[in-house]
Structure formats: structure tokens, C-alpha cells
Write an enzyme that holds these catalytic residues in place. Structure first.
Site, short mmCIF file in Angstrom:
data_model
loop_
_atom_site.label_atom_id
_atom_site.label_comp_id
_atom_site.label_asym_id
_atom_site.label_seq_id
_atom_site.Cartn_x
_atom_site.Cartn_y
_atom_site.Cartn_z
N TYR A 65 0.58 -1.06 -0.51
CA TYR A 65 -0.47 0.02 0.51
C TYR A 65 1.01 1.04 0.36
CZ TYR A 65 -3.50 3.75 1.46
OH TYR A 65 -4.35 4.75 1.76
N HIS B 289 -4.41 5.34 -2.32
CA HIS B 289 -5.64 5.78 -2.77
C HIS B 289 -5.49 7.05 -3.34
CE1 HIS B 289 -6.69 3.50 0.57
NE2 HIS B 289 -8.09 3.31 0.22
#
Length: 165
Positions: free
Chosen positions: A78, A116
Site C-alpha cells: 500500500y 488511494h
């Protein structure tokens, strides 16, 4: 200035306790959110997956990742943050940071990298798409103190069958 004029060297360095303040200063300048102690602990524990970028010995960018275990034991990466100070954008620094992480993923057989991105951050979306990332989801009200509050989940699946040389 160096002999090449514009040809300044870009170098990457690991993040450690002694230079963690560099990452904190960059994040304050680059991002509209404040990061907590867990962010910095994750960044430190990711080892090679978190780097500072230097342009002609000036710290101008960073990538900070967290390693996550998926069900079944597979690891995915991530990308918590990737940023370069505005005057230094377009020089290949973000590309070098992202390629560094993607190369390690290939070498360590990690098949998924995601992050994100705020839905209105067209520059970032375009940047990641150049590297084969795709929008895989939308999360409404992901951010609490910035507008728009929505984000895209942007994912790259790495074809590990191609990485064995």
C-alpha cells in the site's frame, strides 16, 4: 552548478530514525492531511519500500509504503504517500521513486500495489495510469477534512510470470 547544467543527479536514500524528520517536513509541505505515529512506524518498518529522494543533495520527495498481508498469506504493498515538491516535478523524481517500489515488488514476487487518490487529483491519476495502475474502486467520504472527501482506489497488478529471468 554541475557540468551538465540541468543534468542533476537524483538519488534515493532509506528512511531511518535519524532522518525521519525529513519525511515529516516533506509531508507537511506536500499533503493536506497530518499523519499519525502509526504512519511513521509503518514507513520505518517497510524498509526498502520507503525512500527519500534527493535532487542535487536537496531532499525534494518521498515514497512511503506499508506492507499488508492478504488472506492466504500473500503480501501486497500500500503506497501511503508519494510526493515531490512542486518546483522539482517533471524531472523524473516521482517516476524514480515509484519504479524503485515496483522493481522490489517484482523481485520479491509481490503481485499487487495499491493506493488511494482523491477523486479530483487528475495529475496523480494520470501519473499512476502511465505505470499500468487502474481505478478499481471508489470510496465515498474517505477523507474527513478535505474536499472532495471521496477517493479512488488505484491498483496495479504485477504479472509475476514475467518477472523470472
Amino acid at each position: 552548478m554541475g557540468a551538465g547544467g540541468r543534468e542533476m543527479s537524483i538519488s534515493l536514500d532509506g528512511v531511518r530514525e535519524k532522518n525521519l524528520m525529513q519525511l515529516k517536513k516533506l509531508n507537511t509541505a506536500l499533503f493536506p492531511v497530518r499523519y499519525n505515529d502509526k504512519y511513521y512506524a509503518d514507513a520505518l518498518s517497510s524498509g526498502e519500500f520507503t525512500k527519500l529522494a534527493y535532487y542535487s543533495d536537496i531532499c525534494v520527495g518521498s515514497i512511503a509504503c506499508r506492507l499488508e498481508k492478504k488472506e492466504g498469506g500473500a503480501v501486497r504493498v500500500y503506497i501511503m504517500t508519494l510526493g515531490v515538491l512542486a518546483p522539482y516535478r517533471g524531472l523524473g523524481i516521482g517516476t524514480k521513486l515509484l519504479n524503485h517500489v515496483l522493481d522490489i515488488c517484482s523481485k520479491q514476487n509481490i503481485g499487487e500495489v495499491y493506493l488511494h487518490v482523491q477523486t479530483n487529483n487528475e495529475e496523480a491519476i494520470k501519473f499512476y495510469k502511465k505505470f499500468g495502475f487502474e481505478i478499481t474502486d471508489t470510496i465515498h467520504n474517505y477523507y474527513t477534512n478535505i474536499t472532495p472527501p471521496d477517493c479512488y482506489v488505484v491498483t496495479k497488478f504485477i504479472d509475476l510470470s514475467q518477472t523470472k529471468k
